[in-house]
Scaffold this active site. Sequence first.
Site, short mmCIF file in Angstrom:
data_model
loop_
_atom_site.label_atom_id
_atom_site.label_comp_id
_atom_site.label_asym_id
_atom_site.label_seq_id
_atom_site.Cartn_x
_atom_site.Cartn_y
_atom_site.Cartn_z
N ASP A 136 0.88 -1.17 0.00
CA ASP A 136 0.00 0.00 0.00
C ASP A 136 0.92 1.23 0.00
O ASP A 136 2.12 1.13 0.25
CB ASP A 136 -0.94 -0.02 1.21
CG ASP A 136 -2.17 0.88 0.97
OD1 ASP A 136 -2.09 1.79 0.11
OD2 ASP A 136 -3.19 0.70 1.66
C1 BGC Z 1 -5.04 3.22 0.07
C2 BGC Z 1 -5.04 2.26 -1.09
C3 BGC Z 1 -4.88 3.02 -2.37
C4 BGC Z 1 -3.59 3.84 -2.30
C5 BGC Z 1 -3.32 4.66 -3.54
C6 BGC Z 1 -3.87 4.17 0.04
O1 BGC Z 1 -4.05 5.20 0.96
O2 BGC Z 1 -5.07 2.50 1.29
O3 BGC Z 1 -6.22 1.50 -1.09
O4 BGC Z 1 -4.89 2.15 -3.46
O5 BGC Z 1 -3.69 4.75 -1.21
O6 BGC Z 1 -4.14 5.74 -3.62
#
Ligand code: BGC
Length: 726
Positions: free
Chosen positions: A262
Site C-alpha cells: 500500500d
Molecule cells: C489506500 C489504497 C490506495 C492507495 C493509492 C492508500 O491510501 O489505502 O487503497 O490504493 O492509497 O491511492
Amino acid sequence: MYLLSLLAIAPASDPAARARDLAAKLTLDETVSLLHGHTLCGSTSLAPCNHKGNYTGFVPGIERLGVPALTMNDGPQGFRDANHPGTSTCWPSGMSIAATWDPSAARRWGVAMGTEFRQKGANVQLGPGLNVARIPQEGRNFEYLSGEEAALGVALGPPVVEGIQSNGIIATAKHYILNSQENDRGSPKFPPLFGAPVSEVASERTRWEVYMPPFEAAVRAGVGSVMCAYNRINGTAACGDDETLTTDLKQALNFSGWVMSDWFATHSAAAAAVGGLDQEMPLPMHFSLPAFELAILEGRLSRAEMTAKAVRILTPMFAAGLFDRAPDGNLSANVTSMQHAALARSLAANSTVLLRNAPVTATSDPASAAPVLPIGAAVRRIAVLGAAADATPVVHGRGSGAVAPPYVVTPLAGIRARNTRQPTPAHIEYLVADGSAGVAAAATLAAAVDLAIVVVGDSSTEGADRATLALSGTQDALVAAVAAAQPRTVAVVAAPGPVLLPWAEQAAAVVVNWMAGQEAGHALADVLYGDVDPSGRLPHTLPNKDNETRLSVAQYPGVKDAQGRLVSTYTEGNLIGYKYYDAHGVAPHFGFGFGLSFTKFGYSGRNPIVSPSAVPLGSGADIAFAVSNLGERDGIDVPQCYVSYPPHAAQPPKLLRAFARVDVRAGAAADVALRLTPRDLAVWDTTARTWQQVAGRFTVACGPSSRELPLSATLDVGGAVPVEIL
Ligand code: BGC
C-alpha cells in the site's frame, strides 16, 4: 514494437515461462526499476505530472526489452480521476455489491469497471477490496465486498476479479491482511512521521478462518496482484511479514502474482526486501538500487531472489496480454457511458434492502390495510424530506475509493422522474429539513400529504473510523418526527456500513440503499415504485446500539504496549458480526442476511433437505429444497444455508456456507440446489497448517436470513481421521 520484441525474447506461450525468460535478461538496474513505483503523481491531488501519465501508481517500461509501463489506478469500485472529474462511472460501492448477494452482478460490475480502466489507459486496477468487517464503524467498510462474512467475499470476489481481468488488465486484491481498522492505521502517505501503525494480533486459526478466505478465493480466481496493508501483524509491518506474505500467500495459497505495498506502507522493518514484498509503492523509500546492492553485498538477498520478484510482476503482465498489444487508452478519455449508467442503476436497485414494509390502514377505507410500498397510483401528494434527498445526496464514500461522479441523480430527482410515469402523477414537495426548525416544518408538511419519503444518510472515509453508527445531526429526530406525523412514512437510509435506526418501528417502511453511486435516485425510485423487487440482503448485522458486540478497548481500537505502540487483540476469535449475536444470545435490530421482498416466500423441501445424511470424511453433501412465491407479485429471494459444527470443532453456533438468488414468479416455486464441499465442513488445523474436515454431527439450516431458518437437517460426517483437503 511490443509484438516484435516479444517474438525476440520468448517463444513460449505460458506467461510464467515468458516471464522467467524475460527476467533473466534484466540488468540489476532494470530489475530494481520494476520493484518500485516511480511517481506520486496521481496519488494525491497535487499538480498532475503529465510526463508520467498521472496514474495513481506508475512503473516505467523497459524499452530495450519491450516491457510496457505499469499504469496503476484507484480504486476498488471505479476509476478515480481527480484531474478529469466526471469522466468515469461512479458505481455503487463494493459493499453495495455485497448487498446484492449476486455473483453475476459482481461479474458485470467487474467487467464494466475494467472496461473503463482499459479505456483510461490503466493496466492495473487497485481493487477489489476484500476485507471482512471486524469493526462495524470501520471507515472503509463501504469499499469491501465481504461485508461481515468471509463467505460473501468468497462468492463475490472471484467474479469481480475475473470480470476486471477479462479486459486484459490486472486486478489487485486488497488490503492484505487483518486491516480491520482505519483509526491508527498510520498515515496513508508518510507513516514515519506518525509512528507505528496499529498491530493486529490474531491467532493463526482466526486469520485463516475469518479473514483469509476471500483472498484465497481471489488467488484461485487468478488475481494478478495483492496489496499488503498499512497495519502491523503480530508486531511486524504487514508489508514485511514473512508469515502472511511468504508462508501463507505464496506457499500455502500458491499465489504466483506479485505483492505490492500500500502507499508508503513499506516500513524500515521490511526494508531488507527479503520478505514477501515484491514491489514498493509509490516511491523507492526502501527498495532503491543502493539498498538492494547493500542487501546483496551483506548476503541478505541474492540476485536470484530479486529476479524471482521480477518474474512475479512480469507473469500477470504477460497473462493480461500487456506484451502482446500496444498500450491503449487515454487518461483524459471520458469512459462513462449510457450503458454503464444503466448498469449502475440496476446494480444499485438490486443492492437495495427493504427492512420494513408495514401495512397501513387507509383513512378512506379503514377495513383495508396494505403495505405502504410499492407506491400506489392513489398517492396524490408526496413530501420528500431531508438534505440527503437532494441538497446533499450521499452516494459514495471518500478517500482513494471515491470516484467523482459525472452527475448524481438525487433521490428527489429519481422520484420526480418516476412519478411522471404514474397514471396520475402526484404533487411532490421538497424540504431540506435541516436543524430543529427544519424538523418541525418537515413534520407539518408530512402531516398534510398522503406519503412522506424521508431520506437520511452519512458517508465515511478512508483514514478514519466512524465515531458512532448513529446518523449525524438531526437526522434521527427528523425521521422520528415525520413518522409521528404521517403513518405512511418511508425512511430511506444511505449508509457506509452498519447504521443505527432507532425509529425503525415507527416508520411504515425502511429502505437502506448503501453507497449507491451516481444513479442512486433512479435506482431508489425503481424500488419504491415496485419496478424492481427489493432483492438486497444485509451484508452486515444492523445493531441496536454502538458497540453492541462489546469489544473491549484492548480489542478495538487497541492499547499501547511497552514501547508505546498500539496493539489490537482479536480475543473475540471468530465471534464477529452475526456470530457474536448467536453465541451471546443477543437479538440484533436487523440480522445478517435479512431483507424483504414485495412478495412472500415459503420454504419447503423433502425431508431431510441434505443428502446423503451421512458421508465419509473427504465427501460433501447436497442440499435441496424449494422456495415458493406465495404472493401476487413476481419476486426475488436469497435463500441461505448455515452450518453448525459438532461442539468439539469450537466453531460459532452457525456459519453461512451456501446461498442462492432465485427469481420466482407469483404463485410459482423454484428448486434450490446447493452443495456443501468438504471444505465447508472443515476447520483450519494449526498443527498441519491446512484445512481439516471435521468428523461428527453437523446441522444444516436454511431459510431467508440468518435469523429465520425454517428448514434443517443433520449431516453425519464419519470416521475419526481428519483428511487433508487443501
Ligand atoms: C489506500 C489504497 C490506495 C492507495 C493509492 C492508500 O491510501 O489505502 O487503497 O490504493 O492509497 O491511492
